[in-house]
Every structure is written in C-alpha cells, then in structure tokens.
Design a protein around this motif. Structure first.
Motif, PDB file in Angstrom:
ATOM      1  N   GLY A 199       0.793  -1.227   0.000  1.00  0.00           N
ATOM      2  CA  GLY A 199       0.000   0.000   0.000  1.00  0.00           C
ATOM      3  C   GLY A 199       0.821   1.271   0.000  1.00  0.00           C
ATOM      4  N   GLN A 200       2.104   1.180  -0.354  1.00  0.00           N
ATOM      5  CA  GLN A 200       2.952   2.372  -0.358  1.00  0.00           C
ATOM      6  C   GLN A 200       2.778   3.149  -1.669  1.00  0.00           C
ATOM      7  N   PRO A 201       2.534   4.474  -1.620  1.00  0.00           N
ATOM      8  CA  PRO A 201       2.472   5.254  -2.854  1.00  0.00           C
ATOM      9  C   PRO A 201       3.857   5.354  -3.480  1.00  0.00           C
ATOM     10  N   ILE A 202       3.919   5.282  -4.804  1.00  0.00           N
ATOM     11  CA  ILE A 202       5.208   5.218  -5.504  1.00  0.00           C
ATOM     12  C   ILE A 202       5.246   6.274  -6.590  1.00  0.00           C
ATOM     13  N   LEU A 203       6.317   7.073  -6.624  1.00  0.00           N
ATOM     14  CA  LEU A 203       6.577   8.011  -7.706  1.00  0.00           C
ATOM     15  C   LEU A 203       7.812   7.523  -8.444  1.00  0.00           C
ATOM     16  N   VAL A 204       7.637   7.144  -9.702  1.00  0.00           N
ATOM     17  CA  VAL A 204       8.739   6.628 -10.512  1.00  0.00           C
ATOM     18  C   VAL A 204       9.239   7.744 -11.413  1.00  0.00           C
ATOM     19  N   GLY A 205      10.500   8.145 -11.253  1.00  0.00           N
ATOM     20  CA  GLY A 205      11.064   9.229 -12.061  1.00  0.00           C
ATOM     21  C   GLY A 205      11.804   8.700 -13.269  1.00  0.00           C
ATOM     22  N   THR A 206      11.481   9.250 -14.446  1.00  0.00           N
ATOM     23  CA  THR A 206      12.192   8.891 -15.683  1.00  0.00           C
ATOM     24  C   THR A 206      12.715  10.174 -16.325  1.00  0.00           C
ATOM     25  N   THR A 239       2.738   6.287  -9.872  1.00  0.00           N
ATOM     26  CA  THR A 239       2.786   7.392 -10.830  1.00  0.00           C
ATOM     27  C   THR A 239       4.151   7.410 -11.495  1.00  0.00           C
ATOM     28  N   ILE A 240       4.160   7.254 -12.809  1.00  0.00           N
ATOM     29  CA  ILE A 240       5.405   7.343 -13.580  1.00  0.00           C
ATOM     30  C   ILE A 240       5.472   8.752 -14.150  1.00  0.00           C
ATOM     31  N   ALA A 241       6.491   9.520 -13.776  1.00  0.00           N
ATOM     32  CA  ALA A 241       6.583  10.921 -14.194  1.00  0.00           C
ATOM     33  C   ALA A 241       7.911  11.181 -14.892  1.00  0.00           C
ATOM     34  N   THR A 242       7.879  12.045 -15.908  1.00  0.00           N
ATOM     35  CA  THR A 242       9.114  12.464 -16.565  1.00  0.00           C
ATOM     36  C   THR A 242       9.738  13.571 -15.746  1.00  0.00           C
ATOM     37  N   ASN A 243      10.880  13.275 -15.157  1.00  0.00           N
ATOM     38  CA  ASN A 243      11.600  14.224 -14.311  1.00  0.00           C
ATOM     39  C   ASN A 243      10.691  14.933 -13.336  1.00  0.00           C
ATOM     40  N   PHE A 262       7.411   6.587  -1.772  1.00  0.00           N
ATOM     41  CA  PHE A 262       8.644   5.967  -2.238  1.00  0.00           C
ATOM     42  C   PHE A 262       8.995   6.574  -3.601  1.00  0.00           C
ATOM     43  N   VAL A 263      10.089   7.317  -3.647  1.00  0.00           N
ATOM     44  CA  VAL A 263      10.572   7.876  -4.914  1.00  0.00           C
ATOM     45  C   VAL A 263      11.572   6.890  -5.507  1.00  0.00           C
ATOM     46  N   LEU A 264      11.221   6.357  -6.654  1.00  0.00           N
ATOM     47  CA  LEU A 264      12.040   5.358  -7.321  1.00  0.00           C
ATOM     48  C   LEU A 264      12.489   5.959  -8.654  1.00  0.00           C
ATOM     49  N   ALA A 265      13.776   6.279  -8.786  1.00  0.00           N
ATOM     50  CA  ALA A 265      14.287   6.902 -10.004  1.00  0.00           C
ATOM     51  C   ALA A 265      14.959   5.861 -10.883  1.00  0.00           C
ATOM     52  N   THR A 266      14.705   5.917 -12.172  1.00  0.00           N
ATOM     53  CA  THR A 266      15.238   4.906 -13.088  1.00  0.00           C
ATOM     54  C   THR A 266      16.550   5.335 -13.739  1.00  0.00           C
ATOM     55  N   GLU A 267      17.039   6.518 -13.396  1.00  0.00           N
ATOM     56  CA  GLU A 267      18.283   7.000 -14.009  1.00  0.00           C
ATOM     57  C   GLU A 267      18.742   8.253 -13.278  1.00  0.00           C
ATOM     58  N   ARG A 268      20.041   8.505 -13.296  1.00  0.00           N
ATOM     59  CA  ARG A 268      20.536   9.775 -12.758  1.00  0.00           C
ATOM     60  C   ARG A 268      20.585  10.817 -13.875  1.00  0.00           C
ATOM     61  N   HIS A 269      20.317  12.067 -13.486  1.00  0.00           N
ATOM     62  CA  HIS A 269      20.363  13.157 -14.428  1.00  0.00           C
ATOM     63  C   HIS A 269      21.769  13.733 -14.456  1.00  0.00           C
ATOM     64  N   GLU A 270      22.086  14.542 -15.455  1.00  0.00           N
ATOM     65  CA  GLU A 270      23.404  15.179 -15.501  1.00  0.00           C
ATOM     66  C   GLU A 270      23.613  16.112 -14.322  1.00  0.00           C
ATOM     67  N   SER A 271      22.526  16.678 -13.802  1.00  0.00           N
ATOM     68  CA  SER A 271      22.620  17.639 -12.713  1.00  0.00           C
ATOM     69  C   SER A 271      22.163  17.019 -11.398  1.00  0.00           C
ATOM     70  N   ARG A 272      22.961  17.178 -10.359  1.00  0.00           N
ATOM     71  CA  ARG A 272      22.572  16.685  -9.034  1.00  0.00           C
ATOM     72  C   ARG A 272      21.292  17.373  -8.568  1.00  0.00           C
ATOM     73  N   ARG A 273      21.128  18.626  -8.978  1.00  0.00           N
ATOM     74  CA  ARG A 273      19.973  19.396  -8.539  1.00  0.00           C
ATOM     75  C   ARG A 273      18.661  18.771  -9.002  1.00  0.00           C
ATOM     76  N   ILE A 274      18.643  18.236 -10.229  1.00  0.00           N
ATOM     77  CA  ILE A 274      17.423  17.599 -10.731  1.00  0.00           C
ATOM     78  C   ILE A 274      17.134  16.331  -9.934  1.00  0.00           C
ATOM     79  N   ASP A 275      18.205  15.591  -9.600  1.00  0.00           N
ATOM     80  CA  ASP A 275      18.030  14.387  -8.770  1.00  0.00           C
ATOM     81  C   ASP A 275      17.486  14.768  -7.389  1.00  0.00           C
ATOM     82  N   ASN A 276      18.022  15.848  -6.841  1.00  0.00           N
ATOM     83  CA  ASN A 276      17.559  16.286  -5.519  1.00  0.00           C
ATOM     84  C   ASN A 276      16.107  16.745  -5.543  1.00  0.00           C
ATOM     85  N   GLN A 277      15.699  17.351  -6.656  1.00  0.00           N
ATOM     86  CA  GLN A 277      14.293  17.754  -6.798  1.00  0.00           C
ATOM     87  C   GLN A 277      13.395  16.530  -6.707  1.00  0.00           C
ATOM     88  N   LEU A 278      13.815  15.468  -7.386  1.00  0.00           N
ATOM     89  CA  LEU A 278      13.009  14.252  -7.393  1.00  0.00           C
ATOM     90  C   LEU A 278      12.973  13.629  -5.999  1.00  0.00           C
TER      91      LEU A 278
END
Length: 946
Positions: A436-443, A511-515, A575-591
């Motif tokens: 029952g955990q909500p999941i945000l998948v970052g792509t 929820t699968i979200a682009t960045n 639960f924030v589940l990211a499928t890739e790292r971005h070039e910028s740490r800041r974008i990763d931190n936003q997610l």
C-alpha cells in the motif's frame, strides 16, 4: 579538519545567518496576540499605517516586524494558514535579496506573501515570477485573497492577454506571471512607437519561484522576437538528401557537447556531392561564399545523428514538436533555431516552415539583473550557489525544515544492463504496491516513461486512462480486476499534471513521471483534500457562504483523505524510485525532495545501469570489465556509497562545464546588452519627447560634417578637394543642387566656410518641409522616421553580431582573445550603425513627400501583424522554447488585441479552409478559433495535445 571543528563549535555561515533572524521572529511572535485582537477593519487599516510610516521617512527594514505580523494574521483569517517560524525566516531572506532554499512542502508560496506585501508597500510594483501559466494563475488567485483582504491589488500576466489587460496587471501592487511573459513584455515595449502603449513600469522587486529552473535551466536560452525570412523549403530538402550518403568515417559526433562536425574525408565527399548538385561556389567547401551551405549541412548532420524521434521531439499532425529535456513535456508551437528545426522537418519529410530573423532579444540573466531588488525560492539551489552569486549576486540561504526530515535516501543500485535494471524496478514497484505504499517513478524522457509503462502492462499492471476528466479523483482506486493500476504523467498529459501529481500520495498509487512533471504542486500523503473538494464539489465564490450540505460533503472528503494518509504513513510514506541519474545533481535532488514532506516518512532510491546515458558517456566500459572480473551475477546489483560519490563527481564535472558554457554565452551577450540598453533608453527618450527637432537638426549637421570631411581632407589644398564628389553626395543625401564647385573657386575660401554654407542650405531645405506640411504633421513624421529607421538598423545590427559571434572563435588560432576581438568589432559595428542612422534619417526626411488623406493613418497590414513571433532559443544547443505569435508593436491597442488577431486569422482562413477537411487548414495559430467550427480555440480542440 580545522574547518570541520570550527563549524561544530560556531556553526556554518548559513547557520549563523539563520540564527541572526531569530530576534525578529521573536518580535513577530510577541506581537501576535495584539494583532489577533484587531478587527478585520483594523487589520486592513495596517496597510495605510505602514505606507504612512514609509512616507514619513522609515525604511522597509524598519517596518518589517509589523508588516510580517499583519500578513501572518491576514493569512490565518483568509486562508486558515499560519506562517511557521521558519517561514518567517524565509520571508526575511527573500526581502534581503537572497534565495531561500526550502524543502518541498514547506510552503514557499505562503512564504512569498511576507516579502511581497512588505515591498509592495513602497508602491513601485512587485513581480512574482513562476514557471508556467497554471502556477501564475493558481498563486495569484490563492494568495491574492490575502492581498485583497489587506487592500492591495493583484494582476496576472499570461499568454494571450491584450496590451490594455497587461498594463492594468503591471499597474497593480503585485503582478504574477511567467518568466517568458515578463521578458517578452520588456522586448515588446521596446518595439512600440508610442510610450502610452508601453505596459511595464520600472523594474523594482521580483521574487522568482523555482529560481533554479528559471535562472539556471531556462537561462541558457535568450528570449527572441523574430519575423520569417523567405521560403527555402527546397533547399532544406536537398541538403537533407546528402546526409544519408555519408558514412561514419565522414563525420564525428560528441554526445557530451551535443556537437557534430565533418571529417576531412567528409569535407571532400561533400565538395563532390555539392559540385554535382550545383551548390558549390568556388573551389572549396569552406570558401566564404559557401558559409550558409556549410552551416545548414552541419544542422542536417545534427538532426540525423544527435536528435532522436520520441526522445528530443515527436511528429504529430504534420509538425515536429519539441520535447523539453527537463520536464519531458511537449512544447507545441516552439521551434529549434538557426535552421535546425527545418533540418528535422526535412529529415521527417514534414512541411517545412521558414526560418526567422531576430527583431529583438535578451537573455534571462540580463533581464532579471535589471531589477533593483531580486530574490528567489526553491527546494534545490545550494549546488548552484556559485553561479547564483557570480551571475546574479544572490546568496543562497538554506532554511531549516519545520519538522525534521524522516526520508531515507538509500544508496544507488547499479546493474550491468538496462534489462536487469528494469526488471528490478518492476519487482520493487510490485513489492511496494503490495503493502500500500504510494510510488513516484522518475524517468528522464517520454520514451523511457512509456517503455516502463509497456513493461508494467506486460507484467500484469493496468494503465489508468488519463483522458478521463475524473482521473485525478479515481487515483484512489488502486485495484480493478485484481490488476494494480498506474498512471503515466508525461508530456502527452501535461494539462492534467497538477491534478494527477497532487493525488500521487494515495496509498498504492503508482505514478510514472518524466523528471519534475507537476513541479510546484505538493504530493500529500493520502491525497490533496482541497483539490479533491474542488474537483468533486466545485469552487465557492469569494465571500459565498457554505451551506450545511456542502460542509458535510467536505468533511466526508477530508475524513476519507485522513484515513488514506494513515494507510500511506503505515506503509512507509512516499517511495521515490528513479530509473536514471540526471546530468545535474539538482534535478536528482528535486526528485528525492518529493518525498518526506513536512516530517512525513519516505524513502528514495536510484536504479542505474552501465548502459544509462550518464554512465555510458563517462566511461562505464572499465567498470563493466571490473564487475565481470569480480563475478557479478546477472540480475545482481552493486550497492556502495563509493558508487554514489563517484557518480556525484561525474555530475559535478558536467555542472561545471555547463556553468562555464552559460558564463561564456553571457560574456558575449553582455556586449550586446550594453548596446541594447543604449538603444532602448534612446528609444524611450525619443518617445517621451514631444518633438525630436533638435535631435534631427543635430543629425543633419553631423552628416554635413562627415560628407565634407570625406571629400575635403584636413589640411588639403583646394586643388586637392573632390568638389564634384562632394556636390554629387550632397545632392544624393539632401536633394540640394548646391554650387559647391563655384564655392571652391572663390578666392581664399576654407573648408569651414563650405561646411557652414552646406548646413545653412540643408536647414533651409528642412524648413521648407515644415512650412509645406505644418509643424504638427512634420513633428509626427520626424519621430516616426527616426524610430522606424533606428529599429530597422538595430535589427540588421543584431544579425551582424550573430554572424560575427559564429566566426569570432577562429581568432583564437591566431593567439588573440576571441572575446576581446568580439568587443572591439562589435563596438566598431555599433559606431557604423549610428553613422548610417544619421545619414538614413537625414536622407529620408529631406526627400520624403507626404500624401495627405482624410481620416486616420492606415494601420499596419494584417500580414505584418501576424509575421512577428516570440522564441526562446538555446545558443548552445539550438533548442527553441518560444511562445508563439506576437501582435505587431505600434499597432493601436483596442483592448481586444488577442480577439482581433484571432478574428483576422479566421477571416483570412474562411475562404481557403474547409471545416470538414483538415488538409485545407494549413498552419493554424494555437489561439485562433478552430477551423472545424466548434467555437473553441484551436489549442483546445483539434490542436489539443493528447
């Protein structure tokens, strides 16, 4: 070691600064009981009291405590929200020209009201800058209730408003709008011919929301207003046929730098191909006559080898539509610059739209540095603190969270292949959903979000239909027919992204979200009760009383959300589940920052593979070989803090490179900016003046001086004078048949005497024009000719600087600094433009003949009005992030400019378009009525992004 010890004893510089605000926070808290006792009328009267205090000589700092206390009490009464102590600190940081870094969910929108209200008391106008129209309208309406309660006016600047509406919005105490609209309005104002039509006031104070996105990400791209050049469709199609004939040995591609160029072998092959096609001028491909052809060949190579369909752009309804690399959103109507978009249209065999010529431009850096005071707020700014200070002189202050962060950031899991990674991602989603955990998948792109969605469908998951208007409400339904449900939030569904993202905290939601799709909207565990109430029950009008039935329904919704929140908390939070790292740490931190709102529990983890773009570009081959030697089994991940640190170092290198690139672009733009400020300031002064007779007379005399100096060199004997050339040029410029040859034969005459006689003759010719047409008419003619000629030459000057910029780098091969060379030559070009301005204005006024007619002067033609467009072009990559069509500057404003433009477009289209045959519609403006006859705007009908 010593620094760490000192920090432990005395605290960091950031800690000491935050601590310094505590005394004023205590003062505001101490005043709270007093303000609570005030009636609504007495609280509203505080605004006039504070304005009077300012008028009496006090500074904004002097009245900060009572102003903040006033806003806090007003927010409690109007919104039911009380500013936390840390939010008061955030407001003080904003007031002090700094960036408040506050984590997601800490209430930045409410924080802004403190500094906005305080600075609006000065009466000079405060701008609140957001990243999109939705947030501008939402925040203006939401926080506007507080301002209106305190007697202050608010305005909104969004795309499609008329000049009259824009001026009213800028004249308000507080103006909300997007970065693009504020910048474009500045450029539009400086294209107008009547100062009464200018909409903006002087730039006093601005707060930039999501400041990292606007001042870093989007600041790579200048704002541009342009008009189309001639149609060259066949040329682009011809160039496109050459690229498939090349082999990999003929070119080199650099994915890091996003560049592509031809090798020596490729140059030779292209020379042969172009020769056969009759497009080669001279003997060499790099002959000066072939500059344009080479440029478009390089753009065609980039289109084929660097830009991928469904990653960088999509093709829909005959258009190539850009996909934003940060948000994954489609950007209809926006185009790449410098021929790149035409190259993509040729590549995809789509209709080719013409290129544009720049009319006016400015970078975000130079626009926002015009403000007397600038501040910003975001959840992620610390990693870019150096750039904020270097470019904008903005400090970054990290504000403590209201409650301690409980989110657990787990180490990255690195797999050898993408197949192994995605299998692990699907398994993790299934496990988290089961409890029952909500999941945000970052792509990182639409392509990858849809690839993951396809895998989930194959694994037995069900994709929810987001075209359903009630989709946001139904997110709570996590099961149907035993299949876990998920939603994909990317560019194809951006119109609903705020609603969808607000409910991504419902138990079991996937929820699968682009960045950072939906940035600016909180993910609240259990769902957003206020948004659900709005969706299900509608919005109460301001001042409308709530009946018993609505109260009961609202209570039921809030109870439902509270129960859901408890389930989500028990399951571990978002639960924030990211499928890739971005070039910028800041974008990763936003997610990551999406989880752990207001002390909620949560967790985040990044799933990587050695085949990911960042890993591949930064040399994953060595790591792959090492993992093989260590015996890493298929499906097994390597997890270690060292991996995280290595990746962050790679990201830091990319960030540093991007910063240097942006800084370099700004150095060149600063040269143009100095000239732009001179031109725009001169235009404003000319429009403010009742008449420009003195300026015109000065120009005329300077032209005479220049012509005489050209044909009568200093200290030359009379027999050395070029009297015939002087006579001919005077006649050509002034239309005067002056007896220069006879004057030159007079005994003892000097060049100064000839100069004075020519000035008198030119002045007499000008006086005859005034006498012929009347002082009032001639005053208008002089101003009109001067402004229009200035604009025409300034546009040509911009194009010259662009061309100069594209080749000045080669000076480096001669051991000369390209920037210094650019400054020197740009200054010479600017001086030459001013000389040409004087000559052209003088010549036109001396030759002009006016045809008198009854009634008002003719309006600009409809074709001209529709030709100008706004763009946002990246000087490094060619990406275009513009805004669409632009009403011609100088056209009289009736207050219904947008409607009039749409009516004209519809009228012109009516005779050519068939409502039932989209093939006859051609290019349709996003804001004009849909040709199908539905009555809706095209962007809301057939032009709607699915």
């Amino acid at each position: 070691m010593l620094g760490t010890l000192t920090k432990r004893i005395f605290g960091s510089a950031n800690d000491r600064r935050v601590k310094g605000y505590r005394s004023r926070v205590d003062a505001i808290n101490a005043a709270e009981p007093e303000f609570e006792r005030l009636s609504d009328a007495e609280l509203k009267a505080k605004t006039d009291e504070l304005k009077a205090a300012l008028a009496g000589g006090k500074s904004l700092d002097d009245i900060l405590v009572p102003a903040f206390a006033t806003v806090r009490e007003a927010a409690k009464r109007v919104l039911g929200q009380r500013h936390y102590d840390v939010q008061l600190i955030g407001g003080m940081v904003l007031h002090e020209r700094s960036i408040a870094e506050m984590k997601t969910g800490e209430g930045k929108t409410l924080v802004a009201t403190l500094a906005v209200y305080l600075n609006a008391l000065a009466g000079k106008g405060v701008h609140v800058v957001t990243v999109n129209d939705y947030l501008a309208e939402r925040d203006a309406e939401w926080m506007g209730r507080v301002y209106r309660f305190l007697g202050m006016s608010t305005g909104i600047i969004v795309h499609g408003k008329s000049d009259r509406e824009r001026k009213a919005a800028y004249d308000a105490d507080i103006t909300y709008g997007t970065n693009n609209e504020f910048g474009f309005d500045y450029l539009r104002d400086n294209l107008k011919y009547d100062i009464r039509q200018m909409v903006q006031r002087p730039h006093f104070y601005a707060i930039v929301d999501e400041v990292d996105s606007i001042l870093i990400d989007e600041a790579r791209t200048p704002l541009i207003i342009s008009g189309p050049l001639e149609d060259r469709s066949e040329f682009y199609n011809t160039i496109d046929t050459f690229i498939p004939r090349l082999t990999p040995e003929d070119y080199e591609v650099d994915e890091k730098q996003r560049t592509a160029h031809f090798t020596e072998a490729g140059n030779e092959k292209l020379e042969s191909i172009l020769g056969e096609a009759g497009l080669l001028k001279g003997d060499s491909l790099y002959d000066a006559l072939n500059v344009s052809v080479v440029h478009h060949l390089q753009q065609a190579l980039r289109a084929h080898r660097l830009f991928q369909r469904d990653r960088d752009y999509i093709v829909k309804n005959g258009e190539v539509i850009i996909i934003d690399e940060f948000t994954g959103r489609m950007m209809p109507g926006r185009r790449y610059g410098e021929g790149l978009h035409q190259a993509l249209e040729a590549k995809e065999k789509q209709p080719i739209q013409p290129e544009n010529q720049t009319v006016a431009s400015i970078t975000f850096q130079n626009y926002f540095r015009m403000y007397e005071k600038l501040a910003g707020m975001t959840g992620t700014a610390d990693t870019e603190a150096e750039e904020f200070m270097d470019i904008y002189k903005l400090d970054v202050v990290s504000i403590p969270t209201n409650l301690p962060i409980q989110r657990v950031d787990e180490d990255d899991q690195v797999y050898r292949t993408q197949e192994e990674k995605y299998k692990a991602v699907v398994d993790e989603i299934r496990t988290a959903h089961a409890k029952g955990q909500p999941i945000l998948v970052g792509t990182t792109s639409i392509e990858k979000s849809e690839y993951l969605a396809d895998r989930l469908r194959k694994e037995g998951f069900r994709q929810r239909d987001l075209s359903d208007p009630q989709a946001a409400i139904k997110i709570g339904e996590t099961e149907k027919g035993g299949k876990p449900a998920f939603q994909v939030l990317n560019a194809r569904f951006h119109e609903q992204e705020a609603k969808i993202i607000s409910q991504a905290g419902v138990p079991g939601a996937i929820t699968i979200a682009t960045n950072m799709a939906g940035r600016g909207t909180d993910i609240q565990l259990g769902g957003n009760a206020d948004m659900l109430i709005t969706e299900e029950l509608g919005v109460l009008a301001e001042g409308e009383e709530m009946d018993a039935e609505r109260k009961a329904k609202e209570a039921a919704i809030r109870e439902r959300v509270a129960e859901a929140k408890k389930k989500a908390l028990d399951a571990g939070g978002l639960f924030v589940l990211a499928t890739e790292r971005h070039e910028s740490r800041r974008i990763d931190n936003q997610l990551r920052g999406r989880s752990g709102r207001q002390g909620d529990p949560g967790r985040s983890r990044f799933y990587l593979s050695l085949q990911d773009d960042l890993m591949r570009i930064f040399g994953s081959e060595r790591m792959d070989g090492m993992l093989k030697r260590l015996g890493l089994e298929e499906g097994e991940a390597i997890v270690h803090p060292w991996i995280n640190r290595a990746l962050e170092k790679a990201q830091q290198k990319v960030e540093a490179r991007n910063f240097d690139a942006r800084k370099n672009v700004l150095k060149y733009d600063d040269v143009m900016n100095d000239q732009r400020k001179v031109i725009f300031e001169q235009r404003r002064e000319l429009m403010q003046d009742e008449e420009v007779r003195e300026t015109i007379n000065g120009m005329r005399h300077e032209v005479v001086d220049a012509i005489v100096a050209k044909h009568i060199p200093e200290k030359a004997y009379p027999e050395q004078w070029d009297t015939k050339g002087l006579h001919d040029e005077v006649q050509g410029v002034f239309g005067i048949d002056a007896p220069v040859i006879d004057w030159a034969n007079e005994e003892g005459i000097a060049d100064e005497e000839i100069r004075e006689r020519l000035k008198n003759a030119a002045d007499e010719g000008a006086a005859k024009k005034v006498a012929k047409y009347g002082t009032d008419m001639w005053r208008q003619v002089e101003k009109s000719v001067l402004l229009q000629t200035l604009d025409h030459l300034w546009r040509e000057h911009i194009a010259q600087l662009d061309h100069l910029r594209s080749v000045i780098g080669f000076r480096g091969y001669a051991q000369r600094d390209p920037l210094n060379e650019y400054k020197t030559e740009a200054f010479a070009l600017f001086e030459a433009m001013l000389v040409e301005l004087r000559t052209a204005v003088t010549g036109q006024l001396m030759h002009i003949e006016i045809q008198m007619r009854e009634g008002p002067p003719p309006m600009p033609s409809e074709e001209e009005i529709d030709r100008l467009e706004t763009h946002h072009i990246d000087p490094l990559t060619g990406d275009d992030d513009g805004e669409g069509e632009l009403e011609l500057a100088g056209a009289p404003d009736t207050g219904d400019a947008a409607e009039a433009r749409e009516a004209r477009a519809a009228k012109r289209a009516g005779a050519e378009r068939s409502a039932t045959d989209p093939a006859t519609w051609g290019k349709v403006s996003r804001n004009e009525p849909c040709p199908c006859g539905s009555g809706k705007k095209y962007k809301h009908c057939h032009g709607r992004v699915a």
